[in-house]
Design a protein around this motif. Sequence first.
Motif, short mmCIF file in Angstrom:
data_model
loop_
_atom_site.label_atom_id
_atom_site.label_comp_id
_atom_site.label_asym_id
_atom_site.label_seq_id
_atom_site.Cartn_x
_atom_site.Cartn_y
_atom_site.Cartn_z
N LYS A 136 0.84 -1.21 0.00
CA LYS A 136 0.00 0.00 0.00
C LYS A 136 0.87 1.25 0.00
N ASN A 137 1.88 1.28 0.87
CA ASN A 137 2.65 2.50 1.04
C ASN A 137 3.65 2.76 -0.07
N ALA A 138 3.77 1.80 -1.01
CA ALA A 138 4.51 2.08 -2.24
C ALA A 138 3.51 2.48 -3.32
N ALA B 297 -5.50 9.89 14.21
CA ALA B 297 -5.53 9.16 15.48
C ALA B 297 -4.15 8.86 16.07
N ILE B 298 -3.14 8.64 15.22
CA ILE B 298 -1.86 8.18 15.78
C ILE B 298 -0.91 9.32 16.17
N GLY B 299 -1.29 10.57 15.88
CA GLY B 299 -0.42 11.68 16.27
C GLY B 299 -0.80 12.94 15.53
N PRO C 124 2.34 16.95 11.54
CA PRO C 124 2.37 18.25 10.84
C PRO C 124 2.95 18.14 9.42
N VAL C 125 2.97 19.28 8.70
CA VAL C 125 3.51 19.27 7.32
C VAL C 125 4.68 20.26 7.17
N ASP C 126 5.27 20.66 8.30
CA ASP C 126 6.35 21.66 8.24
C ASP C 126 7.52 21.22 7.36
N VAL D 52 13.59 12.46 9.98
CA VAL D 52 13.27 11.63 8.82
C VAL D 52 11.76 11.61 8.57
N SER D 53 11.36 11.90 7.34
CA SER D 53 9.94 11.80 6.97
C SER D 53 9.82 11.07 5.64
N VAL D 54 9.04 10.01 5.65
CA VAL D 54 8.83 9.23 4.44
C VAL D 54 8.08 10.09 3.41
N GLY D 55 6.94 10.66 3.84
CA GLY D 55 6.10 11.41 2.91
C GLY D 55 6.82 12.62 2.34
N THR E 19 7.48 1.25 12.75
CA THR E 19 6.35 1.63 13.61
C THR E 19 5.07 0.94 13.15
N ASP E 20 4.97 0.65 11.85
CA ASP E 20 3.76 0.01 11.34
C ASP E 20 3.64 -1.47 11.76
N LEU E 21 4.67 -2.01 12.43
CA LEU E 21 4.57 -3.38 12.96
C LEU E 21 4.59 -3.41 14.48
N LEU F 193 -5.40 1.44 11.42
CA LEU F 193 -5.10 0.28 10.58
C LEU F 193 -4.26 -0.80 11.26
N ARG F 194 -3.07 -0.40 11.73
CA ARG F 194 -2.16 -1.43 12.27
C ARG F 194 -2.62 -1.92 13.64
N ALA F 195 -3.23 -1.02 14.42
CA ALA F 195 -3.76 -1.45 15.72
C ALA F 195 -4.83 -2.51 15.51
C1 EPZ Z 1 4.43 6.98 6.25
O1 EPZ Z 1 3.67 8.04 6.80
C2 EPZ Z 1 3.49 5.80 6.17
N1 EPZ Z 1 2.38 6.13 5.30
C3 EPZ Z 1 3.01 5.43 7.56
O2 EPZ Z 1 2.20 4.28 7.46
C4 EPZ Z 1 4.22 5.11 8.43
O3 EPZ Z 1 3.80 4.85 9.75
C5 EPZ Z 1 5.18 6.29 8.44
O4 EPZ Z 1 5.54 6.65 7.08
C6 EPZ Z 1 6.47 6.03 9.19
O5 EPZ Z 1 7.11 4.91 8.65
C7 EPZ Z 1 2.48 5.97 3.99
O6 EPZ Z 1 3.52 5.62 3.46
C8 EPZ Z 1 1.26 6.22 3.17
P1 EPZ Z 1 6.46 10.40 8.22
P2 EPZ Z 1 4.19 9.53 6.76
O7 EPZ Z 1 6.34 11.69 7.50
O8 EPZ Z 1 5.00 9.73 5.53
C9 EPZ Z 1 6.76 13.73 11.61
C10 EPZ Z 1 0.27 2.98 7.80
O9 EPZ Z 1 -0.26 2.45 8.80
N2 EPZ Z 1 6.60 14.78 10.58
O10 EPZ Z 1 7.65 9.56 7.95
O11 EPZ Z 1 3.02 10.40 6.99
C11 EPZ Z 1 5.51 12.89 11.82
O12 EPZ Z 1 4.57 13.57 12.63
C12 EPZ Z 1 0.82 4.39 7.85
O13 EPZ Z 1 0.37 2.41 6.70
C13 EPZ Z 1 6.79 16.09 10.94
O14 EPZ Z 1 7.08 16.41 12.11
O15 EPZ Z 1 5.13 9.54 8.03
C14 EPZ Z 1 6.08 11.65 12.45
O16 EPZ Z 1 6.30 11.87 13.81
C15 EPZ Z 1 0.52 5.09 9.13
N3 EPZ Z 1 6.64 17.05 9.99
C16 EPZ Z 1 7.44 11.50 11.75
O17 EPZ Z 1 7.73 12.79 11.18
C17 EPZ Z 1 6.32 16.75 8.69
O18 EPZ Z 1 6.21 17.69 7.87
C18 EPZ Z 1 7.49 10.48 10.63
O19 EPZ Z 1 6.38 10.68 9.77
C19 EPZ Z 1 6.17 15.41 8.33
C20 EPZ Z 1 6.31 14.43 9.29
#
Ligand code: EPZ
Length: 430
Positions: free
Chosen positions: A22-24, A127-129, A132-134, A173-176, A316-318, A382-384
């Motif tokens: 899904k996340n790819a 729900a999980i936190g 933000p989008v900074d 680190v932020s995946v998105g 974290t998703d596991l 979802l994961r819960a």
């Molecule tokens: C991805 O979310 C996944 N979603 C999540 O899976 C996964 O839990 C997460 O990465 C961590 O591995 C998808 O790929 C669709 P992040 P993402 O940006 O990209 C903080 C699932 O169950 N942050 O890596 O949204 C954020 O709050 C989902 O499939 C900022 O502070 O996660 C978090 O604490 C849930 N500012 C941390 O970074 C920002 O601008 C990591 O989040 C962006 C993020």
Amino acid sequence: MDRIRIVGGNQLHGVIPISGAKNAALPLMIASLLTDDTLTLENVPHLADVEQLIRILGNHGADISVNGRRERQGESYARTIHFISRNIVSTTAPYELVSKMRASFWVIGPLLAREGKARVSLPGGCAIGTRPVDLFIEGLTALGANIEIDGGYVNATAPEGGLTGGRYVFPKVSVGATHVLMMAATLANGTTVIGNAAREPEVADLAKCLNAMGAKITGAGTGTITIEGVRSLSGARHRVLPDRIETGTYAMAVAMTGGDVILEDTEASLLDTALEAIRRAGAEISETNSGIRVVRNGAGIRPVDIVTDPFPGFPTDLQAQFMGLMTKSSGVSHITETIFENRFMHVQELARLGAKISLSGQTAKIEGVGRLKGAPVMATDLRASVSLVIAGLAAEGETMVSRVYHLDRGFERLEEKLTRCGAHVERVSD
Ligand code: EPZ
């Protein structure tokens, strides 16, 4: 509203096909907005989140066909989907659509890169936190974008002539945000270097697809990604990589119930850290030609401490699923969540099955209990929710999981996959 009824106690034996991730799939689908040509994705899982993103991309003008025709819910595994965004008809992603799924915010990258502007609703908390989008804003600003937040929307515009390559080191680190910056930089003028990039396999998969579309990306999958901007991207055909979270979830289910299962069409290298934790807990794990074999026969479950971390750390998703496993261990284990501040909602639901868990800040202490007993429980995310399913499989008697729409966001044909391995799991429609 549907519920899942589980009668626990059966071991799992058989073969479980692992779906595309899904996340790819989600960022790959969003990447289709970067080109006016056809992007064909194979092995796309049939999930509520994918269907939601299809609606969102359609709002921007994408013409989307599934295996050449639309299919009814639940008809096929591993769908092939064609995306053509000949013209972007709207650069606005409205609140009604974005609020349903955070990843839809990521359209900001391709829209800004291709059209020079994007107006995307803030995704809001979940729900999980707070999530933000900074980091997205800082990263895109480093490519020359001008960004304002107004009325709950992020308004982004590129300078005359488009985005320019830049250097940005993520403070966290932020995946998105890594996905978005990488997509935006493919069409920028000049070279972009992203430091402290997410190293998740899904980032490398997106880069592989973007390169097949003509992008020039190196280093994806490491902490430093370099993107040399190109004028335009073409179409491509790409196969979505296997879902490492689904793989780990079923591996933990087998570790919990006992049994012998082959997880097919997946790769151990996608989840080494999690597999190592499952091994330490007492399951035997080996690689086969097409996937992974998980066996636990007789041996008890040992307590194992874990800390979640960005890839290659424990995902974290596991975390919730591993907590489910630890509830039946022979001792005391600790699980520390470092990615999201509120990802322990499964604790009180697992307690309803008889688990003994106490929380102190970001660490859960789990005292293993000899037996879990079925109970009504509620899915919270979802994961819960899947952690409750696997705990239900190992509990005595009946567990009824409500709010299963959470599960449908990320687990394709869960009941069918488990039932084929001997579990007693069924969907009950009220
Ligand atoms: C991805 O979310 C996944 N979603 C999540 O899976 C996964 O839990 C997460 O990465 C961590 O591995 C998808 O790929 C669709 P992040 P993402 O940006 O990209 C903080 C699932 O169950 N942050 O890596 O949204 C954020 O709050 C989902 O499939 C900022 O502070 O996660 C978090 O604490 C849930 N500012 C941390 O970074 C920002 O601008 C990591 O989040 C962006 C993020």
